[in-house]
Design a protein around this motif. Structure first.
Motif, short mmCIF file in Angstrom:
data_model
loop_
_atom_site.label_atom_id
_atom_site.label_comp_id
_atom_site.label_asym_id
_atom_site.label_seq_id
_atom_site.Cartn_x
_atom_site.Cartn_y
_atom_site.Cartn_z
N ILE A 151 0.81 -1.22 0.00
CA ILE A 151 0.00 0.00 0.00
C ILE A 151 0.84 1.27 0.00
O ILE A 151 0.55 2.22 -0.75
CB ILE A 151 -1.00 -0.02 1.17
N PRO A 152 1.92 1.36 0.81
CA PRO A 152 2.75 2.57 0.72
C PRO A 152 3.33 2.80 -0.68
O PRO A 152 3.50 3.95 -1.10
CB PRO A 152 3.86 2.31 1.75
N GLN A 153 3.64 1.72 -1.39
CA GLN A 153 4.15 1.89 -2.75
C GLN A 153 3.06 2.39 -3.69
O GLN A 153 3.31 3.27 -4.53
CB GLN A 153 4.70 0.55 -3.26
N PHE A 154 1.85 1.86 -3.55
CA PHE A 154 0.75 2.34 -4.38
C PHE A 154 0.45 3.81 -4.07
O PHE A 154 -0.01 4.55 -4.95
CB PHE A 154 -0.51 1.49 -4.14
N ALA A 155 0.69 4.22 -2.84
CA ALA A 155 0.42 5.61 -2.45
C ALA A 155 1.32 6.59 -3.17
O ALA A 155 1.00 7.78 -3.29
CB ALA A 155 0.57 5.77 -0.94
N TYR A 207 -2.78 -2.19 -12.65
CA TYR A 207 -2.50 -2.86 -11.38
C TYR A 207 -2.15 -1.82 -10.32
O TYR A 207 -1.33 -0.93 -10.54
CB TYR A 207 -1.34 -3.84 -11.53
N GLY A 208 -2.78 -1.94 -9.17
CA GLY A 208 -2.55 -1.02 -8.07
C GLY A 208 -3.68 -0.03 -7.88
O GLY A 208 -3.88 0.45 -6.76
N GLU A 209 -4.42 0.27 -8.95
CA GLU A 209 -5.51 1.24 -8.82
C GLU A 209 -6.65 0.70 -7.96
O GLU A 209 -7.20 1.42 -7.11
CB GLU A 209 -6.03 1.65 -10.20
N SER A 210 -7.02 -0.55 -8.17
CA SER A 210 -8.09 -1.13 -7.35
C SER A 210 -7.68 -1.22 -5.89
O SER A 210 -8.48 -0.96 -4.99
CB SER A 210 -8.44 -2.53 -7.88
N ASP A 211 -6.42 -1.59 -5.66
CA ASP A 211 -5.93 -1.65 -4.28
C ASP A 211 -5.93 -0.27 -3.64
O ASP A 211 -6.24 -0.12 -2.46
CB ASP A 211 -4.51 -2.23 -4.26
N LEU A 214 -9.58 0.57 -2.68
CA LEU A 214 -10.08 -0.20 -1.54
C LEU A 214 -9.33 0.15 -0.26
O LEU A 214 -9.94 0.28 0.82
CB LEU A 214 -9.94 -1.71 -1.82
N ALA A 215 -8.02 0.33 -0.36
CA ALA A 215 -7.24 0.71 0.82
C ALA A 215 -7.69 2.06 1.35
O ALA A 215 -7.76 2.27 2.57
CB ALA A 215 -5.75 0.74 0.48
N SER A 216 -8.01 2.99 0.46
CA SER A 216 -8.49 4.30 0.90
C SER A 216 -9.83 4.16 1.62
O SER A 216 -10.06 4.82 2.65
CB SER A 216 -8.65 5.23 -0.30
N CYS A 217 -10.70 3.32 1.10
CA CYS A 217 -12.00 3.11 1.76
C CYS A 217 -11.82 2.56 3.17
O CYS A 217 -12.44 3.04 4.13
CB CYS A 217 -12.86 2.15 0.93
#
Length: 461
Positions: A151-155, A207-211, A214-217
């Motif tokens: 998640i920190p990487q997706f951020a 890849y990563g956008e869905s995560d 959902l992580a934000s939610c």
């Protein structure tokens, strides 16, 4: 909130003007000189009464001069020193820098979080660290490594996710330390929600956008649980978790999260038989109180939510495991509502809904000892203070209903909340325990584990 003297970092030393640039964390890497150049170096030994003459560092010097640690006059194509000694003069093609391992640093301006002028405050750094070490959600279950590593990487690519992370870290830290970070948390929350709404409106997914969505939610759901006025936000984000999960399943999107429909139940299967029992006197009182408010139910949403609350109480009387499973189903009522019915239910002027939500908060507190099994590896007794968020939810409802005819039916939730507060404060109880804390006779340190408030997994099959 009052300030906590046990705070490990002096809050007076942290001001809004303090900020760090990513470049403050980078320094010149050592230049590795090829082996043939090293062979030409000679060790020079100074006489005892002499010292080496200092000189300014040559930032743009050639590799040979850097390797011999002498000043380079930086003449090109061949510097003076290499010309005199007959050495091959080679200049670095670019100035090397050390890459920071901190996820918050803006390494690539095109994709990384756009903090003002490529900087972020020291407080933001603290919020991010707090998220990574303590405050990251324990849901979806068995995804701790995803929260800490992926998640920190997706951020870095999705700014709204970074804002959600910082908002959660700020609110959780505020509850633990007693230092008021509500302003910072709400600013990040506003940016997170705006960015999340935009992301949800898009169709193409990498890849990563869905995560990230959902992580934000989930992050915003947990963050709302630490806000005294965050009950409506919490319910809205619970619904958002379900809708986003369903969207991921429909699009068959690749995610780092494990979102298989039966994951939560399978994860808890071996733990269900070890759940603590809720005191039967509390359950009997809840049963009677819920029956008494049945005549006030005005629409199908009230009836459905009342039935869901009632089913949890009846199931808890049967066994803790049965009650826990019914508690998970409770959140489905909000997910299944149409937008209009959902908005009507959350209207603060809908006093019957407010009464039902007071009972919901009471049941949330009853479920705390059972929900510790969702993340027993993150046991930390100091985190009991975060429960004040949902206690304030109830107190706000009590205040809203105190002049209405429904106020007389708040006895049970008032009792549950008052008992929970007494337990947190280490007071002698006159009633059966709610949180099931056991206090030492010598101090006020709880001896049983209390984690974050119990939120059911929102898994859409």
């Amino acid at each position: 909130m009052t300030s906590d003297n046990n705070n490990s970092i002096s809050e007076d030393s942290l001001t809004d003007n303090q900020s760090l640039s990513p470049w403050d964390f980078a320094s010149d890497s050592s230049i590795i000189v090829p082996g043939d150049h090293r062979k030409q170096q000679k060790t020079r030994k100074l006489t005892p009464n002499l010292t080496r003459r200092s000189h300014k560092k040559s930032r743009g010097g050639c590799i040979s001069c850097k390797g011999r640690k002498i000043k380079c006059n930086e003449e090109k194509p061949v510097c003076q020193s290499c010309s005199v000694k007959g050495l091959t003069c080679i200049y670095p093609t670019e100035q090397p820098t050390r890459k920071s391992s901190l996820p918050l640093l803006r390494r690539n301006p095109a994709t990384a979080p756009s903090f003002p002028q490529a900087t972020f405050s020291i407080l933001d750094m603290r919020f991010f660290h707090h998220f990574l070490t303590i405050a990251y959600p324990h849901l979806p279950v068995d995804n701790d490594q995803v929260w800490v590593h992926d998640i920190p990487q997706f951020a870095e690519q999705h700014e709204y996710l970074m804002h959600a992370i910082l908002s959660l870290g700020a609110s959780h830290l505020s509850r633990l330390t007693g230092v008021d970070y509500r302003k910072e948390s709400l600013v990040h929350r506003g940016h997170a929600i705006a960015g999340l709404n935009h992301a949800l409106s898009q169709t193409a997914r990498t890849y990563g956008e869905s995560d990230a969505m959902l992580a934000s939610c989930y992050a915003l759901t947990f963050q709302a649980s630490y806000m005294g006025d965050g009950l409506s936000d919490f319910i809205t984000m619970i619904r958002g978790c379900a809708l986003t999960t369903e969207k991921i399943h429909q699009e068959q999107a690749l995610t780092a999260f494990n979102l298989q429909p039966d994951t939560h139940i399978n994860f808890m299967a071996s733990r269900l038989q070890h759940l603590p029992r809720v005191d039967p006197r509390l359950l009997e009182d809840a049963y009677i109180a819920l029956e008494e408010i049945r005549p006030y139910l005005a629409d199908d949403t009230h009836l459905d939510f009342h039935d869901a609350l009632f089913d949890v109480i009846v199931s808890l009387q049967t066994s803790p495991a049965s009650g826990y499973l019914r508690f998970i189903d409770l959140y489905g009522v909000w997910y299944e509502l149409c937008n209009e019915a959902f908005g009507t239910f959350l209207d603060g002027n809908n006093l019957v809904s407010q009464l039902l939500l007071a009972y919901f908060v009471g049941i949330q507190l009853l479920m705390v000892p059972l929900a510790t099994q969702e993340s027993s590896n993150r046991a930390d007794v100091s985190r009991v203070r975060v429960l004040y968020g949902i206690i304030e939810w109830a107190e706000n409802i009590f205040e809203r209903l105190e002049t209405s005819d429904l106020e007389a039916h708040l006895t049970w939730p008032r009792t549950i909340v008052a008992t929970a507060v007494a337990e947190i404060n280490g007071e002698v109880l006159q009633l059966p325990p709610v949180l099931q804390l056991h206090w030492s006779s010598r101090d006020i340190t709880p001896q049983t584990t209390i984690l974050d408030p119990p939120w059911a997994e929102i898994a859409v099959s």
